[in-house]
Design a protein around this motif. Structure first.
Motif, PDB file in Angstrom:
ATOM      1  N   TYR A 191       0.630  -1.223   0.044  1.00  0.00           N
ATOM      2  CA  TYR A 191       0.237   0.191   0.340  1.00  0.00           C
ATOM      3  C   TYR A 191       0.976   1.232  -0.449  1.00  0.00           C
ATOM      4  CZ  TYR A 191      -3.361   3.457   1.431  1.00  0.00           C
ATOM      5  OH  TYR A 191      -4.692   4.830   1.284  1.00  0.00           O
ATOM      6  N   LYS A 195       0.485   3.596  -2.544  1.00  0.00           N
ATOM      7  CA  LYS A 195       1.418   5.149  -2.907  1.00  0.00           C
ATOM      8  C   LYS A 195       2.206   6.898  -3.469  1.00  0.00           C
ATOM      9  CE  LYS A 195       0.606   5.575   1.623  1.00  0.00           C
ATOM     10  NZ  LYS A 195       0.039   5.727   3.096  1.00  0.00           N
ATOM     11  N   VAL A 274      -2.123   4.704 -15.921  1.00  0.00           N
ATOM     12  CA  VAL A 274      -3.149   3.365 -16.590  1.00  0.00           C
ATOM     13  C   VAL A 274      -2.932   2.438 -17.534  1.00  0.00           C
ATOM     14  CG1 VAL A 274      -5.081   2.942 -17.487  1.00  0.00           C
ATOM     15  CG2 VAL A 274      -5.359   5.253 -16.198  1.00  0.00           C
ATOM     16  N   GLU A 399      -6.195  -7.361 -10.893  1.00  0.00           N
ATOM     17  CA  GLU A 399      -5.391  -6.528 -12.283  1.00  0.00           C
ATOM     18  C   GLU A 399      -4.125  -6.154 -12.121  1.00  0.00           C
ATOM     19  OE1 GLU A 399      -8.898  -3.836 -12.824  1.00  0.00           O
ATOM     20  OE2 GLU A 399      -8.894  -3.026 -10.694  1.00  0.00           O
ATOM     21  N   THR A 401      -1.730  -3.055 -10.455  1.00  0.00           N
ATOM     22  CA  THR A 401      -2.637  -1.606 -10.271  1.00  0.00           C
ATOM     23  C   THR A 401      -1.977  -0.725 -10.347  1.00  0.00           C
ATOM     24  OG1 THR A 401      -2.814  -3.150  -7.609  1.00  0.00           O
ATOM     25  CG2 THR A 401      -2.208  -0.845  -6.905  1.00  0.00           C
ATOM     26  N   SER A 402      -2.825   0.690 -10.522  1.00  0.00           N
ATOM     27  CA  SER A 402      -1.999   1.838 -11.128  1.00  0.00           C
ATOM     28  C   SER A 402      -1.904   2.358 -10.341  1.00  0.00           C
ATOM     29  CB  SER A 402      -3.436   2.105 -12.373  1.00  0.00           C
ATOM     30  OG  SER A 402      -5.018   2.802 -11.814  1.00  0.00           O
ATOM     31  N   CYS A 403      -0.888   3.476 -10.550  1.00  0.00           N
ATOM     32  CA  CYS A 403       0.027   4.809  -9.396  1.00  0.00           C
ATOM     33  C   CYS A 403      -0.009   5.931 -10.780  1.00  0.00           C
ATOM     34  CB  CYS A 403       0.725   4.164  -8.652  1.00  0.00           C
ATOM     35  SG  CYS A 403       0.553   2.601  -7.822  1.00  0.00           S
ATOM     36  N   CYS A 408      -5.917   6.630 -11.781  1.00  0.00           N
ATOM     37  CA  CYS A 408      -5.471   5.666 -11.475  1.00  0.00           C
ATOM     38  C   CYS A 408      -5.538   5.340 -10.503  1.00  0.00           C
ATOM     39  CB  CYS A 408      -3.994   6.158 -11.475  1.00  0.00           C
ATOM     40  SG  CYS A 408      -2.585   6.543 -12.819  1.00  0.00           S
ATOM     41  N   GLN A 409      -5.444   4.435  -9.784  1.00  0.00           N
ATOM     42  CA  GLN A 409      -5.883   4.227  -8.534  1.00  0.00           C
ATOM     43  C   GLN A 409      -5.026   4.272  -7.128  1.00  0.00           C
ATOM     44  OE1 GLN A 409      -5.278  -0.233  -9.921  1.00  0.00           O
ATOM     45  NE2 GLN A 409      -6.869  -0.966  -9.399  1.00  0.00           N
ATOM     46  N   PHE A 410      -4.246   4.586  -7.871  1.00  0.00           N
ATOM     47  CA  PHE A 410      -3.623   5.584  -6.795  1.00  0.00           C
ATOM     48  C   PHE A 410      -2.459   6.871  -6.738  1.00  0.00           C
ATOM     49  CE2 PHE A 410      -3.951   1.241  -4.656  1.00  0.00           C
ATOM     50  CZ  PHE A 410      -3.404   1.626  -3.677  1.00  0.00           C
TER      51      PHE A 410
END
Length: 411
Positions: A191, A195, A274, A399, A401-403, A408-410
């Motif tokens: 996590y 971030k 993405v 899937e 994890t996009s950052c 993006c998710q983060f």
């Protein structure tokens, strides 16, 4: 999930370390008998910990000056440790006269003319004479001069590592709880990595973040953090660099945490931005392979059932299975990073190994993205159950994890 907190409390059951030490010692003793050994000499740090329940720190792991003896018919093992005075104060499950100082040869660093190797061999031979050891003696790892010195004392040395690996192959409930806690720490570290991941951050900076968080939560050792981005992911570099992350790249991590001796080997894949169609396709393939192999993990199945779920090395663009070794792969995990049994298309299809309840595996798959922007890498740790397996690595892996960029998710 771990049943309780990371620290013991009086109002809930947790890991019972006295039971853990007792169960491990009995399993080692039984395996020694199964192999027809009258004693074991262990220099492997993981075997020493399994038998004696003691530790001294990773700085001493490769010095070859710390060992233990397990003798058939003797209730307690004998520990030879550089910190013997401290151990006698703080280790109350071994009698004080079973804890002795250890010097050894320091892998040849101590001058040869001091002849510390012969002194160790003489000491071991005296214990064997005192306790009536006359048969074969198993030894896990050593250096050549020590084997020769023991043979000069008429000690018949044979391979003892297989006996110890067989003792460790089925995990006790306490061991499984410790493995779950170690994995939970890495769940949380991912996590924080998600971030932090953004354009401009470097692979080594992400390694530093994982180390900082894990040691803060009580890690005993962060053995490795592989941080691999972009083109470094194909072929797999198996280590981190000071490369800067750029938009549109895939990044995967492997984290080797150690909590109370118990390891993780736990990959996850992220994207800086993405993910595009080629990246998603690569990830979908890696995910399909790992899900298929996880579905084959259950008591009574074999390592061949797992290995056949993975593509051949040539399908991945490699010449042979040796070149692709470690990419579609599974291994036991516990006090050691790689424990028995190991599963690979290199040998498992022709040499199947039965899976049994209580084994714990790390399974890993890999697939390169056709656009050259990186590779997908997934790894899950599972506990073999009667009817299947329990996945103990919990950071999402369905899937990528996009950052790090809008959408993006983060972010």
């Amino acid at each position: 999930m771990p049943r309780s907190g990371m620290n013991g409390v009086d109002f809930e059951s947790n890991v019972d370390f006295s039971r853990l030490r007792k169960d491990r010692l009995e399993r080692a003793r039984q395996s020694m008998k199964n192999y027809g050994l009258s004693a074991l000499i262990c220099y492997d740090f993981d075997n020493i910990r399994y038998i004696t329940g003691t530790h001294i720190g990773e700085w001493n792991r490769n010095k070859m000056n710390r060992y233990c003896l397990l003798i058939d018919g003797v209730e307690q093992p004998f520990l030879f440790d550089p910190a013997a005075p401290s151990k006698r104060q703080r280790v109350d499950w071994l009698a004080k006269d079973h804890i002795m100082p250890a010097v050894g040869s320091m892998r040849g660093a101590i001058p040869v003319e001091v002849d510390m190797v012969s002194k160790v061999a003489e000491q071991v031979a005296q214990y064997f004479k005192e306790y009536g050891v006359t048969g074969k003696v198993g030894m896990d790892i050593t250096d050549i001069p020590l084997i020769r010195a023991l043979e000069d004392k008429n000690v018949e040395i044979v391979d003892g590592q297989q006996a110890m690996l067989d003792a460790r192959i089925i995990k006790t409930d306490d061991e499984i709880q410790l493995l779950k806690t170690s994995a939970a720490m890495v769940d949380a570290a991912y996590y924080d990595l998600a971030k932090a991941l953004r354009p401009g951050i470097m692979e080594n900076e992400l390694v530093a973040i994982a180390n900082y968080k894990l040691y803060g939560w009580g890690s005993e050792l962060v053995e490795f953090v592989n941080s691999i981005s972009g083109q470094r992911g194909n072929p797999h570099s198996h280590t981190f660099s000071n490369r800067m992350i750029r938009p549109g790249e895939l990044i995967y991590f492997d984290i080797g945490n150690t909590y109370n001796g118990y390891k993780t080997c736990y990959y996850r894949t992220f994207s800086c931005g993405v993910p595009n169609a080629a990246q998603r396709t690569a990830y979908e393939k890696a995910s399909k392979w790992i899900k298929a192999s996880i579905s084959a993990i259950k008591a009574g199945n074999t390592s061949a059932d797992v290995a056949k779920c993975w593509p051949a090395a040539t399908e991945l663009g490699f010449k042979n299975e040796e070149e692709a070794f470690l990419l579609q792969f599974a291994h036991g995990i516990g006090l050691g990073l790689w424990e028995k049994p190991v599963i690979s298309r290199l040998f498992s299809l022709d040499n199947p190994f039965e899976l049994k309840e209580g084994m714990v595996f790390a399974l890993e798959t890999w697939c390169a993205s056709e656009d050259g922007s990186g590779s997908a890498r997934i790894e899950e740790e599972v506990v073999v159950t009667k009817d299947g397996c329990e996945i103990i690595t919990k950071f999402p892996s369905d899937e990528i994890t996009s950052c790090g960029l809008p959408g993006c998710q983060f972010l």
